[in-house]
Write a protein that holds these residues in place. Structure first.
Motif, PDB file in Angstrom:
ATOM      1  N   ILE A 135       0.829  -1.211   0.000  1.00 38.32           N
ATOM      2  CA  ILE A 135       0.000   0.000   0.000  1.00 38.32           C
ATOM      3  C   ILE A 135       0.862   1.259   0.000  1.00 38.32           C
ATOM      4  O   ILE A 135       0.652   2.150  -0.834  1.00 38.32           O
ATOM      5  N   PRO A 136       1.879   1.358   0.888  1.00 38.34           N
ATOM      6  CA  PRO A 136       2.739   2.550   0.812  1.00 38.34           C
ATOM      7  C   PRO A 136       3.502   2.647  -0.513  1.00 38.34           C
ATOM      8  O   PRO A 136       3.709   3.742  -1.037  1.00 38.34           O
ATOM      9  N   PHE A 137       3.895   1.507  -1.071  1.00 41.23           N
ATOM     10  CA  PHE A 137       4.595   1.512  -2.358  1.00 41.23           C
ATOM     11  C   PHE A 137       3.678   2.049  -3.459  1.00 41.23           C
ATOM     12  O   PHE A 137       4.092   2.877  -4.269  1.00 41.23           O
ATOM     13  N   VAL A 138       2.437   1.598  -3.476  1.00 39.09           N
ATOM     14  CA  VAL A 138       1.481   2.075  -4.481  1.00 39.09           C
ATOM     15  C   VAL A 138       1.210   3.563  -4.286  1.00 39.09           C
ATOM     16  O   VAL A 138       1.080   4.311  -5.266  1.00 39.09           O
ATOM     17  N   ASP A 139       1.159   4.008  -3.035  1.00 40.38           N
ATOM     18  CA  ASP A 139       0.985   5.446  -2.785  1.00 40.38           C
ATOM     19  C   ASP A 139       2.137   6.243  -3.396  1.00 40.38           C
ATOM     20  O   ASP A 139       1.912   7.281  -4.015  1.00 40.38           O
ATOM     21  N   LEU A 140       3.365   5.753  -3.241  1.00 43.72           N
ATOM     22  CA  LEU A 140       4.520   6.411  -3.872  1.00 43.72           C
ATOM     23  C   LEU A 140       4.404   6.357  -5.389  1.00 43.72           C
ATOM     24  O   LEU A 140       4.637   7.337  -6.082  1.00 43.72           O
ATOM     25  N   ARG A 141       4.075   5.182  -5.889  1.00 42.68           N
ATOM     26  CA  ARG A 141       3.981   4.978  -7.342  1.00 42.68           C
ATOM     27  C   ARG A 141       2.958   5.905  -7.978  1.00 42.68           C
ATOM     28  O   ARG A 141       3.148   6.383  -9.094  1.00 42.68           O
ATOM     29  N   ASP A 142       1.888   6.189  -7.254  1.00 44.81           N
ATOM     30  CA  ASP A 142       0.815   7.005  -7.815  1.00 44.81           C
ATOM     31  C   ASP A 142       1.102   8.506  -7.783  1.00 44.81           C
ATOM     32  O   ASP A 142       0.307   9.292  -8.293  1.00 44.81           O
ATOM     33  N   ARG A 143       2.212   8.911  -7.229  1.00 41.37           N
ATOM     34  CA  ARG A 143       2.527  10.342  -7.147  1.00 41.37           C
ATOM     35  C   ARG A 143       2.797  10.975  -8.507  1.00 41.37           C
ATOM     36  O   ARG A 143       2.571  12.162  -8.700  1.00 41.37           O
ATOM     37  N   LYS A 144       3.336  10.196  -9.423  1.00 38.82           N
ATOM     38  CA  LYS A 144       3.694  10.776 -10.717  1.00 38.82           C
ATOM     39  C   LYS A 144       3.621   9.704 -11.801  1.00 38.82           C
ATOM     40  O   LYS A 144       4.028   8.557 -11.575  1.00 38.82           O
ATOM     41  N   ALA A 145       3.142  10.084 -12.955  1.00 35.05           N
ATOM     42  CA  ALA A 145       3.100   9.161 -14.093  1.00 35.05           C
ATOM     43  C   ALA A 145       4.509   8.658 -14.384  1.00 35.05           C
ATOM     44  O   ALA A 145       5.463   9.436 -14.393  1.00 35.05           O
ATOM     45  N   GLY A 146       4.624   7.372 -14.586  1.00 39.06           N
ATOM     46  CA  GLY A 146       5.928   6.786 -14.893  1.00 39.06           C
ATOM     47  C   GLY A 146       6.669   6.237 -13.695  1.00 39.06           C
ATOM     48  O   GLY A 146       7.690   5.561 -13.840  1.00 39.06           O
ATOM     49  N   TYR A 147       6.168   6.509 -12.495  1.00 38.22           N
ATOM     50  CA  TYR A 147       6.854   6.014 -11.299  1.00 38.22           C
ATOM     51  C   TYR A 147       6.789   4.491 -11.180  1.00 38.22           C
ATOM     52  O   TYR A 147       7.571   3.909 -10.436  1.00 38.22           O
ATOM     53  N   ALA A 148       5.906   3.840 -11.905  1.00 34.34           N
ATOM     54  CA  ALA A 148       5.892   2.379 -11.899  1.00 34.34           C
ATOM     55  C   ALA A 148       7.243   1.847 -12.386  1.00 34.34           C
ATOM     56  O   ALA A 148       7.710   0.806 -11.930  1.00 34.34           O
ATOM     57  N   VAL A 149       7.882   2.574 -13.263  1.00 31.55           N
ATOM     58  CA  VAL A 149       9.212   2.213 -13.765  1.00 31.55           C
ATOM     59  C   VAL A 149      10.296   2.850 -12.899  1.00 31.55           C
ATOM     60  O   VAL A 149      11.238   2.179 -12.469  1.00 31.55           O
ATOM     61  N   VAL A 188      15.709   6.414 -15.747  1.00 30.13           N
ATOM     62  CA  VAL A 188      14.692   6.306 -16.790  1.00 30.13           C
ATOM     63  C   VAL A 188      14.981   7.318 -17.893  1.00 30.13           C
ATOM     64  O   VAL A 188      15.725   8.276 -17.682  1.00 30.13           O
ATOM     65  N   ARG A 189      14.407   7.084 -19.045  1.00 32.15           N
ATOM     66  CA  ARG A 189      14.538   8.035 -20.150  1.00 32.15           C
ATOM     67  C   ARG A 189      13.357   8.987 -20.144  1.00 32.15           C
ATOM     68  O   ARG A 189      12.256   8.633 -19.724  1.00 32.15           O
ATOM     69  N   ALA A 190      13.622  10.193 -20.633  1.00 36.48           N
ATOM     70  CA  ALA A 190      12.567  11.202 -20.758  1.00 36.48           C
ATOM     71  C   ALA A 190      11.473  10.645 -21.656  1.00 36.48           C
ATOM     72  O   ALA A 190      11.756   9.886 -22.580  1.00 36.48           O
ATOM     73  N   PRO A 191      10.266  10.940 -21.357  1.00 38.61           N
ATOM     74  CA  PRO A 191       9.770  11.988 -20.471  1.00 38.61           C
ATOM     75  C   PRO A 191       9.619  11.549 -19.020  1.00 38.61           C
ATOM     76  O   PRO A 191       9.184  12.339 -18.188  1.00 38.61           O
ATOM     77  N   LEU A 192       9.965  10.280 -18.698  1.00 33.45           N
ATOM     78  CA  LEU A 192       9.870   9.836 -17.312  1.00 33.45           C
ATOM     79  C   LEU A 192      10.943  10.510 -16.471  1.00 33.45           C
ATOM     80  O   LEU A 192      11.972  10.947 -16.992  1.00 33.45           O
TER      81      LEU A 192
END
Length: 94
Positions: free
Chosen positions: A40-54, A71-75
């Motif tokens: 749950i805390p990991f998903v909260d971090l991941r959801d902060r910005k598009a591309g954070y899954a990577v 990561v490569r831009a635009p991430l």
């Protein structure tokens, strides 16, 4: 659930395997604990910005000494504050 795959295997493989085994055994208490303490805390971090899954996977790999580069831009990579939060999550489940 017959199979389980998660990119967190890249930086917390022992926890990921434990989660899967306990899930398969039906050990709801351990599954709930790992879900609450890590996922749950990991998903909260991941959801902060598009591309954070990577980005978070790469950051996690770096934190545990398995650098995977940026990561490569635009991430974008997580901020230092977010990396510190990720490091605390990793330490919590190790």
């Amino acid at each position: 659930m017959n199979t389980y795959s998660s990119a967190v295997f890249n930086f917390v493989p022992e926890m990921a395997v434990k989660f899967y085994k306990e899930l398969r055994k039906g050990n709801k208490e351990v599954v709930k604990q790992i879900t609450n303490d890590f996922f749950i805390p990991f998903v909260d971090l991941r959801d902060r910005k598009a591309g954070y899954a990577v980005s978070l996977i790469k950051a996690g790999a770096d934190i545990v000494g398995r650098p995977a580069g940026s990561v490569r831009a635009p991430l974008v990579m997580p901020t230092q504050e977010e990396c510190q939060a990720l490091k605390k999550l990793i330490e919590r489940v190790k």
